[in-house]
Design an enzyme around this catalytic site. Structure first.
Site, PDB file in Angstrom:
ATOM      1  CG  ASP A  30     -23.479  24.110  -3.299  1.00 38.54           C
ATOM      2  OD1 ASP A  30     -23.173  23.138  -2.590  1.00 38.54           O
ATOM      3  OD2 ASP A  30     -22.743  24.557  -4.214  1.00 38.54           O
ATOM      4  CG  ASN A  86     -20.747  14.154  -1.671  1.00 36.42           C
ATOM      5  OD1 ASN A  86     -21.396  13.185  -2.063  1.00 36.42           O
ATOM      6  ND2 ASN A  86     -20.859  15.348  -2.234  1.00 36.42           N
ATOM      7  CB  SER A  94     -14.823  19.613  -2.543  1.00 36.45           C
ATOM      8  OG  SER A  94     -16.061  20.267  -2.380  1.00 36.45           O
ATOM      9  CG  HIS A  99     -21.187  19.685   3.374  1.00 34.08           C
ATOM     10  ND1 HIS A  99     -19.850  19.485   3.656  1.00 34.08           N
ATOM     11  CD2 HIS A  99     -21.331  19.384   2.063  1.00 34.08           C
ATOM     12  CE1 HIS A  99     -19.219  19.099   2.570  1.00 34.08           C
ATOM     13  NE2 HIS A  99     -20.098  19.010   1.579  1.00 34.08           N
ATOM     14  CG  HIS A 101     -24.721  18.364  -0.997  1.00 36.35           C
ATOM     15  ND1 HIS A 101     -24.193  19.364  -1.795  1.00 36.35           N
ATOM     16  CD2 HIS A 101     -23.649  17.693  -0.487  1.00 36.35           C
ATOM     17  CE1 HIS A 101     -22.864  19.304  -1.774  1.00 36.35           C
ATOM     18  NE2 HIS A 101     -22.507  18.298  -0.989  1.00 36.35           N
TER      19      HIS A 101
HETATM   20  P1  DGP Z   1     -18.875  18.542  -1.213  1.00 34.30           P
HETATM   21  O1  DGP Z   1     -18.329  18.381  -2.586  1.00 34.30           O
HETATM   22  O2  DGP Z   1     -19.897  17.484  -0.821  1.00 34.30           O
HETATM   23  O3  DGP Z   1     -17.796  18.715  -0.183  1.00 34.30           O
HETATM   24  O4  DGP Z   1     -19.711  19.905  -1.249  1.00 34.30           O
HETATM   25  C1  DGP Z   1     -19.171  21.149  -0.965  1.00 34.30           C
HETATM   26  C2  DGP Z   1     -20.092  22.162  -1.532  1.00 34.30           C
HETATM   27  O5  DGP Z   1     -19.755  23.420  -1.006  1.00 34.30           O
HETATM   28  C3  DGP Z   1     -20.013  22.306  -3.058  1.00 34.30           C
HETATM   29  O6  DGP Z   1     -21.265  21.898  -3.633  1.00 34.30           O
HETATM   30  C4  DGP Z   1     -19.770  23.777  -3.304  1.00 34.30           C
HETATM   31  C5  DGP Z   1     -20.049  24.406  -1.963  1.00 34.30           C
HETATM   32  N1  DGP Z   1     -19.205  25.545  -1.657  1.00 34.30           N
HETATM   33  C6  DGP Z   1     -17.840  25.575  -1.671  1.00 34.30           C
HETATM   34  N2  DGP Z   1     -17.414  26.788  -1.307  1.00 34.30           N
HETATM   35  C7  DGP Z   1     -18.527  27.529  -1.038  1.00 34.30           C
HETATM   36  C8  DGP Z   1     -18.713  28.870  -0.603  1.00 34.30           C
HETATM   37  O7  DGP Z   1     -17.791  29.648  -0.372  1.00 34.30           O
HETATM   38  N3  DGP Z   1     -20.005  29.279  -0.466  1.00 34.30           N
HETATM   39  C9  DGP Z   1     -21.073  28.455  -0.700  1.00 34.30           C
HETATM   40  N4  DGP Z   1     -22.298  28.955  -0.534  1.00 34.30           N
HETATM   41  N5  DGP Z   1     -20.908  27.182  -1.100  1.00 34.30           N
HETATM   42  C10 DGP Z   1     -19.652  26.736  -1.260  1.00 34.30           C
END
Ligand code: DGP
Length: 113
Positions: A30, A86, A94, A99, A101
């Site tokens: 992440d 989420n 978001s 996905h 976590h």
């Molecule tokens: P959520 O809030 O559950 O939708 O988690 C989305 C996650 O995705 C958040 O923890 C940050 C991660 N994230 C967003 N954009 C990117 C990206 O471009 N690269 C990576 N590695 N993670 C990302």
């Protein structure tokens, strides 16, 4: 569903710190880690959120199996870790691509914010 940045990560158009990949799934670190280990496990199929998962598809079994194996590989399995999905605005989602976590490497608190 509308394509998200995770589709670009799957296609390799946006770089990621990949930790695992197979025919159906990808896992990468992440960008905004909430612990020493914070990895996202995603299906390659464009599935918007957990409510879209079909019972009996085996999709979540596999996502969880992948997360469990990564936890072992990362050396956090014994101490424990958290898997979080989420869903939607109130759930804190978001990125509209399903996905899981995988968060660990520190003592996590409960309840979540
Ligand atoms: P959520 O809030 O559950 O939708 O988690 C989305 C996650 O995705 C958040 O923890 C940050 C991660 N994230 C967003 N954009 C990117 C990206 O471009 N690269 C990576 N590695 N993670 C990302």
């Amino acid at each position: 569903m509308a394509e998200t940045l995770f589709s670009k990560i799957i296609r390799g158009e946006i770089p990621c710190d990949k930790v695992y990949e197979d025919d159906t799934s990808l896992a990468f670190r992440d960008i905004n880690p909430q612990g020493p280990t914070h990895i996202l496990v995603i299906p390659k199929a464009e599935i918007e959120d957990v409510s879209q998962v079909e019972e009996g598809s085996g999709l979540m079994d596999h996502q969880i199996a992948v997360a469990n194996q990564i936890a072992k590989d990362e050396g956090i399995a014994e101490e424990g870790y958290r898997l979080v999905i989420n869903k939607g605005a109130n759930g804190g989602q978001s990125v509209d691509h399903l996905h899981v976590h995988l968060i660990g490497g520190r003592q996590l608190t409960w309840p979540p914010g």
